[in-house]
Scaffold this motif. Structure first.
Motif, mmCIF file in Angstrom:
data_model
loop_
_atom_site.group_PDB
_atom_site.id
_atom_site.type_symbol
_atom_site.label_atom_id
_atom_site.label_comp_id
_atom_site.label_asym_id
_atom_site.label_seq_id
_atom_site.Cartn_x
_atom_site.Cartn_y
_atom_site.Cartn_z
ATOM 1 N N THR A 170 9.383 -3.828 -13.461
ATOM 2 C CA THR A 170 7.967 -3.537 -13.679
ATOM 3 C C THR A 170 7.754 -2.036 -13.752
ATOM 4 N N TRP A 171 7.062 -1.590 -14.799
ATOM 5 C CA TRP A 171 6.633 -0.202 -14.895
ATOM 6 C C TRP A 171 5.164 -0.147 -14.517
ATOM 7 N N ARG A 172 4.855 0.589 -13.466
ATOM 8 C CA ARG A 172 3.479 0.657 -12.966
ATOM 9 C C ARG A 172 2.754 1.814 -13.640
ATOM 10 N N PHE A 173 1.790 1.510 -14.512
ATOM 11 C CA PHE A 173 1.047 2.561 -15.201
ATOM 12 C C PHE A 173 -0.249 2.923 -14.473
ATOM 13 N N GLY A 206 0.643 -3.051 -13.784
ATOM 14 C CA GLY A 206 1.974 -2.735 -14.271
ATOM 15 C C GLY A 206 2.382 -3.681 -15.390
ATOM 16 N N ASP A 241 5.871 4.724 -11.286
ATOM 17 C CA ASP A 241 7.031 4.178 -10.589
ATOM 18 C C ASP A 241 7.551 2.924 -11.294
ATOM 19 N N PHE A 242 8.844 2.651 -11.077
ATOM 20 C CA PHE A 242 9.458 1.406 -11.543
ATOM 21 C C PHE A 242 9.778 0.531 -10.340
#
Length: 263
Positions: free
Chosen positions: A69-72, A77, A16-17
């Protein structure tokens, strides 16, 4: 520190972003005092008693921040953010008083005193940061992020003047001396530093959360020397050389509140 209010029951899923917008107030770190000493004009063996000086104080104003924020993973993130802070660099004026002692044998000592004032326009601080973000919790989530920050060059233009006059000398009326002026103006180089923030997030919907954050951002100090100007007097040149340089710290602490959207 970030405080968020909301209804989500867990951090956003991996992949998710998140887009966040924050508004708050900046509290800068910089403050410095200087001695403005007319005694520097005399040889060191003269009896001179000097007191007074002036200061520079960086005061805070409105700060606006944005982050993506890119949640990896659910708890980690990669955050890219920009913080913009309106700051005000003020000259804290004062008084300078110098007694030249027995400069001329047989005559009374010669007092010199005056008021110091000035102005110090400065550009907006706009650090860019790349952070690792950590989120933990369910209904109320703890959020922390930190990483590297890049501070673009900032323009500073400081001018200081001292309106001096001779004090009470028996048999003579008060004598006003020419004003003494100094300046320090430059666009400071860009710098790389760091930032660290933490707080709470309380979701208010499946994809929306309120956020309140405290964060510190800073880069290494930079030096800026004083200049008497091209049309200056020899007295002003001596005073400019005697003053300590400006050791400017463009970092600041900020307290903000905002909203986070998850996509």
């Amino acid at each position: 520190m970030t405080v968020t209010a909301g209804v989500l029951t867990a951090p956003a899923p991996a992949g998710d972003f998140e887009v966040a917008v924050h508004v708050g107030r900046a509290l800068p770190f910089y403050s410095q005092s200087f001695a403005f000493d007319p005694g520097d004009l005399l040889p060191p063996d003269y009896p001179v008693d000097t007191s007074g000086g002036f200061g520079l104080e960086l005061n805070g104003g409105l700060t606006v921040s944005g982050a993506v924020t890119w949640r990896f993973s659910e708890s980690l993130g990669l955050e890219a953010r920009v913080d913009t802070a309106k700051v005000d660099l003020q000259v804290e004026g004062g008084q300078v008083s110098t007694d030249l002692g027995d400069l001329i044998p047989g005559l009374p000592s010669i007092p010199i005193s005056g008021d110091i004032s000035g102005a110090a326009p400065i550009g907006r601080l706009v650090p860019l940061s790349l952070n690792l973000q950590f989120v933990a919790g369910e209904k109320v989530q703890f959020v922390a992020s930190g990483g590297l920050s890049y501070m673009p060059g900032v323009t500073i233009d400081v001018s200081v003047a001292a309106a001096l006059g001779l004090g009470d000398i028996p048999g003579l009326p008060p004598i006003t001396l020419p004003d003494l002026g100094l300046s320090a103006a430059a666009t400071l180089d860009s710098g790389v530093g760091g930032n660290l923030g933490a707080g709470l997030r309380v979701p208010v919907g499946a994809k929306v959360a309120l956020v309140f954050e405290a964060r510190a951002l800073g880069v290494p100090k930079q030096s800026l020397g004083w200049d008497a100007g091209s049309d200056s007097s020899p007295i002003e040149e001596v005073l400019a050389a005697a003053l300590d340089p400006i050791e400017f710290q463009s970092g600041f602490f900020q307290a903000t509140g905002g909203v986070v959207f998850t996509f």
